[in-house]
Scaffold this motif. Sequence first.
Motif, PDB file in Angstrom:
ATOM      1  N   VAL A 168       0.756  -1.167   0.077  1.00 12.43           N
ATOM      2  CA  VAL A 168      -0.011   0.079   0.128  1.00 12.43           C
ATOM      3  C   VAL A 168       0.834   1.329  -0.012  1.00 12.43           C
ATOM      4  O   VAL A 168       0.480   2.330   0.224  1.00 12.43           O
ATOM      5  CB  VAL A 168      -1.027  -0.224   1.403  1.00 12.43           C
ATOM      6  CG1 VAL A 168      -1.965  -1.237   1.042  1.00 12.43           C
ATOM      7  CG2 VAL A 168      -0.252  -0.172   2.736  1.00 12.43           C
ATOM      8  N   ILE A 169       2.001   1.037  -0.288  1.00 14.84           N
ATOM      9  CA  ILE A 169       3.040   2.371  -0.531  1.00 14.84           C
ATOM     10  C   ILE A 169       3.542   2.473  -1.740  1.00 14.84           C
ATOM     11  O   ILE A 169       3.725   3.520  -2.358  1.00 14.84           O
ATOM     12  CB  ILE A 169       4.129   2.249   0.463  1.00 14.84           C
ATOM     13  CG1 ILE A 169       3.791   1.869   2.092  1.00 14.84           C
ATOM     14  CG2 ILE A 169       5.057   3.330   0.373  1.00 14.84           C
ATOM     15  CD1 ILE A 169       2.955   3.154   2.638  1.00 14.84           C
ATOM     16  N   ARG A 170       3.903   1.649  -2.533  1.00 18.34           N
ATOM     17  CA  ARG A 170       4.151   1.594  -3.779  1.00 18.34           C
ATOM     18  C   ARG A 170       5.148   2.141  -4.197  1.00 18.34           C
ATOM     19  O   ARG A 170       5.266   3.003  -5.125  1.00 18.34           O
ATOM     20  CB  ARG A 170       2.861   2.064  -4.766  1.00 18.34           C
ATOM     21  CG  ARG A 170       1.600   1.580  -4.438  1.00 18.34           C
ATOM     22  CD  ARG A 170       1.469   0.095  -4.530  1.00 18.34           C
ATOM     23  NE  ARG A 170       1.689  -0.413  -5.777  1.00 18.34           N
ATOM     24  CZ  ARG A 170       1.743  -1.891  -6.239  1.00 18.34           C
ATOM     25  NH1 ARG A 170       1.378  -2.693  -5.614  1.00 18.34           N
ATOM     26  NH2 ARG A 170       2.215  -2.195  -7.502  1.00 18.34           N
ATOM     27  N   GLY A 171       6.365   2.045  -3.365  1.00 13.15           N
ATOM     28  CA  GLY A 171       7.635   2.791  -3.520  1.00 13.15           C
ATOM     29  C   GLY A 171       7.412   4.246  -3.243  1.00 13.15           C
ATOM     30  O   GLY A 171       8.236   5.033  -3.906  1.00 13.15           O
ATOM     31  N   GLY A 172       6.278   4.667  -2.663  1.00 16.75           N
ATOM     32  CA  GLY A 172       6.168   6.047  -2.427  1.00 16.75           C
ATOM     33  C   GLY A 172       5.323   6.808  -3.334  1.00 16.75           C
ATOM     34  O   GLY A 172       4.702   7.919  -3.373  1.00 16.75           O
ATOM     35  N   GLU A 173       4.726   5.985  -4.297  1.00 19.82           N
ATOM     36  CA  GLU A 173       3.933   6.387  -5.380  1.00 19.82           C
ATOM     37  C   GLU A 173       2.647   6.909  -5.158  1.00 19.82           C
ATOM     38  O   GLU A 173       1.785   7.408  -5.950  1.00 19.82           O
ATOM     39  CB  GLU A 173       3.899   5.424  -6.671  1.00 19.82           C
ATOM     40  CG  GLU A 173       4.915   5.487  -7.785  1.00 19.82           C
ATOM     41  CD  GLU A 173       4.894   6.934  -8.431  1.00 19.82           C
ATOM     42  OE1 GLU A 173       4.040   7.204  -9.171  1.00 19.82           O
ATOM     43  OE2 GLU A 173       5.979   7.569  -8.198  1.00 19.82           O
ATOM     44  N   ILE A 174       2.149   6.429  -3.667  1.00 21.42           N
ATOM     45  CA  ILE A 174       0.697   6.693  -3.436  1.00 21.42           C
ATOM     46  C   ILE A 174       0.806   8.451  -3.033  1.00 21.42           C
ATOM     47  O   ILE A 174      -0.390   8.826  -3.098  1.00 21.42           O
ATOM     48  CB  ILE A 174       0.578   6.072  -1.954  1.00 21.42           C
ATOM     49  CG1 ILE A 174       1.481   6.443  -1.090  1.00 21.42           C
ATOM     50  CG2 ILE A 174       0.270   4.697  -2.293  1.00 21.42           C
ATOM     51  CD1 ILE A 174       1.014   5.959   0.474  1.00 21.42           C
ATOM     52  N   ARG A 183      -2.966   0.885 -10.562  1.00 21.59           N
ATOM     53  CA  ARG A 183      -2.471   0.243  -9.069  1.00 21.59           C
ATOM     54  C   ARG A 183      -2.595   1.349  -8.022  1.00 21.59           C
ATOM     55  O   ARG A 183      -3.087   1.153  -6.796  1.00 21.59           O
ATOM     56  CB  ARG A 183      -1.504  -0.713  -9.116  1.00 21.59           C
ATOM     57  CG  ARG A 183      -1.607  -1.859 -10.033  1.00 21.59           C
ATOM     58  CD  ARG A 183       0.005  -2.477 -10.197  1.00 21.59           C
ATOM     59  NE  ARG A 183       0.740  -1.390 -10.907  1.00 21.59           N
ATOM     60  CZ  ARG A 183       1.882  -1.758 -11.177  1.00 21.59           C
ATOM     61  NH1 ARG A 183       2.325  -3.148 -11.107  1.00 21.59           N
ATOM     62  NH2 ARG A 183       2.775  -1.183 -12.035  1.00 21.59           N
ATOM     63  N   VAL A 184      -1.924   2.421  -8.369  1.00 23.43           N
ATOM     64  CA  VAL A 184      -1.747   3.690  -7.418  1.00 23.43           C
ATOM     65  C   VAL A 184      -3.096   4.201  -7.246  1.00 23.43           C
ATOM     66  O   VAL A 184      -3.298   4.436  -5.846  1.00 23.43           O
ATOM     67  CB  VAL A 184      -0.815   4.574  -8.000  1.00 23.43           C
ATOM     68  CG1 VAL A 184      -0.862   5.869  -7.086  1.00 23.43           C
ATOM     69  CG2 VAL A 184       0.688   3.999  -8.046  1.00 23.43           C
ATOM     70  N   HIS A 185      -3.788   4.464  -8.068  1.00 25.59           N
ATOM     71  CA  HIS A 185      -5.274   4.958  -7.983  1.00 25.59           C
ATOM     72  C   HIS A 185      -5.884   3.915  -7.000  1.00 25.59           C
ATOM     73  O   HIS A 185      -6.781   4.563  -6.277  1.00 25.59           O
ATOM     74  CB  HIS A 185      -5.884   5.091  -9.234  1.00 25.59           C
ATOM     75  CG  HIS A 185      -5.478   6.083 -10.117  1.00 25.59           C
ATOM     76  ND1 HIS A 185      -5.728   7.605  -9.710  1.00 25.59           N
ATOM     77  CD2 HIS A 185      -4.724   6.346 -11.089  1.00 25.59           C
ATOM     78  CE1 HIS A 185      -5.179   8.548 -10.562  1.00 25.59           C
ATOM     79  NE2 HIS A 185      -4.660   7.767 -11.369  1.00 25.59           N
ATOM     80  N   GLY A 186      -5.982   2.633  -7.117  1.00 27.08           N
ATOM     81  CA  GLY A 186      -6.783   1.698  -6.512  1.00 27.08           C
ATOM     82  C   GLY A 186      -6.470   1.904  -4.698  1.00 27.08           C
ATOM     83  O   GLY A 186      -7.193   1.874  -4.013  1.00 27.08           O
ATOM     84  N   VAL A 187      -4.961   2.013  -4.578  1.00 25.65           N
ATOM     85  CA  VAL A 187      -4.669   2.114  -3.230  1.00 25.65           C
ATOM     86  C   VAL A 187      -4.920   3.379  -2.558  1.00 25.65           C
ATOM     87  O   VAL A 187      -5.165   3.700  -1.506  1.00 25.65           O
ATOM     88  CB  VAL A 187      -2.856   2.084  -3.228  1.00 25.65           C
ATOM     89  CG1 VAL A 187      -2.452   2.267  -1.866  1.00 25.65           C
ATOM     90  CG2 VAL A 187      -2.538   0.367  -3.474  1.00 25.65           C
ATOM     91  N   ARG A 188      -4.951   4.679  -3.254  1.00 23.85           N
ATOM     92  CA  ARG A 188      -5.114   5.981  -2.855  1.00 23.85           C
ATOM     93  C   ARG A 188      -6.872   5.946  -2.376  1.00 23.85           C
ATOM     94  O   ARG A 188      -7.062   6.319  -1.653  1.00 23.85           O
ATOM     95  CB  ARG A 188      -4.832   6.854  -3.945  1.00 23.85           C
ATOM     96  CG  ARG A 188      -3.624   7.067  -4.092  1.00 23.85           C
ATOM     97  CD  ARG A 188      -3.233   8.117  -5.014  1.00 23.85           C
ATOM     98  NE  ARG A 188      -3.819   9.389  -4.940  1.00 23.85           N
ATOM     99  CZ  ARG A 188      -3.464  10.547  -4.197  1.00 23.85           C
ATOM    100  NH1 ARG A 188      -2.373  10.478  -3.560  1.00 23.85           N
ATOM    101  NH2 ARG A 188      -4.035  11.595  -3.890  1.00 23.85           N
TER     102      ARG A 188
END
Length: 223
Positions: A168-174, A183-188
């Motif tokens: 849920v961090i995605r290398g900081g891409e959140i 994937r980032v949009h989904g986690v955000r």
Amino acid sequence: MDTLDMWSRVDQYITEKLIPQDTVLEQVLSANRQAGLPPYDVSAAQGKLLQLVVRMQNAKRILEIGTLGGYSTIWMARVLPADGRLVTLELDPRHAEVAQANVSLAGVEGIVEIRVGDALEQLAKLKEEGAAPFDLIFIDADKPNNPEYLKWALRFSRPGTIIIGDNVIRGGEIMNEASTDPRVHGVREFYSLLEQEARISATAIQTVGSKGYDGFVLGVVNG
């Protein structure tokens, strides 16, 4: 020494100090590699963490969304009681086949049920079947659907149920509002739902290690 190498060496140190060598789990990871599964398994330290959470929760019923080769499944299933149950959902039939073999190798096939197919469809079927609430729910599947998985997790919860979301961090891409990665949009959106949802109290922890820079969400359903 680069950063990832240092993180990996620390992970190895932690594993050597705190996690006894386990031939079965090593064979599971080897089987996953030989079958060409993507290297998305949790690390040994993360698997042990999941196992400890199961023990602390005194869990008897676990729902796992995203099986892959069953590595995390086995970590959790091993500490369930004889009458415990772990239901795990996997989209890819080949992954599920590998996972079933791994679960059998680990001797937990009597506890683990692998359901194959689209996770949202499988969750709807569980609801139709009148599945009882779960004590722990681990979300580790396709990230664009994380918000829907959270909604389903809450439907299958009771007060005190633990919900864990991985990656849920995605290398900081959140932090990147302009990201075009679904994937980032989904986690955000997952975070936004947690922010608004009064039924669960949650936090997120950033992690580094052999899997790079990521993290997990840990939440408890309120009474």
